[in-house]
Design an enzyme around this catalytic site. Sequence first.
Site, PDB file in Angstrom:
ATOM      1  N   GLU A   3    -124.229  33.508 -41.327  1.00 26.07           N
ATOM      2  CA  GLU A   3    -123.354  33.777 -43.014  1.00 26.07           C
ATOM      3  C   GLU A   3    -122.901  32.680 -42.619  1.00 26.07           C
ATOM      4  O   GLU A   3    -121.741  32.452 -41.476  1.00 26.07           O
ATOM      5  CB  GLU A   3    -122.814  34.681 -43.693  1.00 26.07           C
ATOM      6  CG  GLU A   3    -122.430  34.067 -45.135  1.00 26.07           C
ATOM      7  CD  GLU A   3    -121.802  35.261 -45.537  1.00 26.07           C
ATOM      8  OE1 GLU A   3    -122.617  36.717 -45.844  1.00 26.07           O
ATOM      9  OE2 GLU A   3    -120.383  34.970 -46.601  1.00 26.07           O
ATOM     10  N   GLU A  50    -119.302  41.959 -42.475  1.00 21.18           N
ATOM     11  CA  GLU A  50    -117.961  41.927 -42.067  1.00 21.18           C
ATOM     12  C   GLU A  50    -117.239  43.187 -41.679  1.00 21.18           C
ATOM     13  O   GLU A  50    -116.748  44.005 -42.655  1.00 21.18           O
ATOM     14  CB  GLU A  50    -117.428  41.069 -42.778  1.00 21.18           C
ATOM     15  CG  GLU A  50    -118.124  39.665 -43.127  1.00 21.18           C
ATOM     16  CD  GLU A  50    -117.776  38.593 -43.835  1.00 21.18           C
ATOM     17  OE1 GLU A  50    -116.616  39.274 -44.585  1.00 21.18           O
ATOM     18  OE2 GLU A  50    -118.051  37.589 -43.945  1.00 21.18           O
TER      19      GLU A  50
END
Length: 487
Positions: free
Chosen positions: A338, A235
């Site tokens: 994810e 991220e």
Amino acid sequence: MKNIFIITLITALFVGCSFKAPEKKQKNETSFSPEGKTITVYSTDKQSGDRLTLKQDLSFGSTSQPTEAEVSVFVNPAKQFQTFIGIGGAITDASAEVFAKLSKEKQQELINAYYGEDGIDHTLLRTTIHSCDFSSGSYTYIEEGDKELTSFSIDHDRQYRIPMIQRAMDAATEPLLFYVSPWSPPAFMKGRDNMLRGGSLLPEFYQSWASYYAKFIKAYEAEGFPIWGLTIQNEPMAVQTWESCVYTAEQERDFLKNYLGPTLEKEGLGDKKIVVWDHNRDLITHRANTIFGDPEAAKYAWGIGFHWYERWAGGESMWDNLKNVKESFPEKELLFTEGCIEAFDETQYQRWSNGERYGISMINDFNCGTVGWTDWNILLDQTGGPNHVGNFCFAPIHADTRTDELIYTPSYYYMGHFSKFIRPGAKRVSTTTSRSHLLSTSFLNNSGKMVTVVMNRSDEDITYNLIVDEFETEINIPAHGIQSLVY
């Protein structure tokens, strides 16, 4: 029927894509005919209690022209697309710490549930490079300030994480594809007091951080865990309350081409698959354009990873962006790295929409060209943790450590409808439906078995025709149900 028409209208506004690759013969394309084959139906649905239950065997008959009044799923084995690499989840510190609290019997049950032939047979595995939010605290593998990495050691992982990974590796029915991801460089490499709440890697530490990946990979491989690949940063556009690090697209590109890629090659690790981005679908196109558009960076990148935490378009995700990336850079792979259900609530283990979110994402992601799909924590406790910043979430299986009980959620079964039957090396096959409240995808395994997954999001049972080439059969799918058809 009113509910079906309403759902059809709403779903049509934001249903996912079915990506069509450029017309070219795939090297390992396999021919398939349904003639004479038996269809074995496995089913899970909200009302009946069926959970990956073997329901019936059906036969194909000759097809006729389908009508508008009928509901149909169309499979065209002559049109084959990406090669599947696997489905799995992450063994985090949290998963491993919870696992260690279980009795030996429950530990074995958990391992069998994920990696055994009688379970859902995972084939992918992810773990973190030092700590993330799903750890009991922040830590790294070096002493703070050690730019030369002379103190590097993975001893921290030997207590919980490495033993659980070893159990998974030993139990898997075929070798797991194992990849790794960092949440943040050590704090001093960002010029900060801790690894939390973002920050960016300072240029003077680019080489040290690149070397850190190489040391981690070599250390884990010395434990007997072959590393298939790595993502550059989890991220990279999020300033999280937990371990996080921000890279602009240009910063990630330059770190890859000038430091990480060359360092892995120099260290004899040039075969590791490097995955860029590792964040949501909303900004994936810009990251792909920036990195894959630079030949010197692109040569080091195997593909691009993505998560599902963007929530636009009325709660649906942005599959057109995946389609755009695959159309623009067909030589690069898409990997779901994810996803989990956030906002944990112990009273909502069996909330059916949690499982449906898995099914919706997996079908649409695969139909857009995704080659593999990775869940987040494979196991959490009755608090949705442990998590050192209170970011508690759902997992497909929870352990109540007070009672030594394993709790299987709908997400586990929905994921199993794919992972149990679609095996590495399978080719995705053209599949569409005649109603938008049915979602479907198909894969042809190397064994010659076709797997068609059909999902019903509506409140009504639906009877549909499965039409494969010139053959068909009639099947009923329950309301809020999912089926795996193996033939």
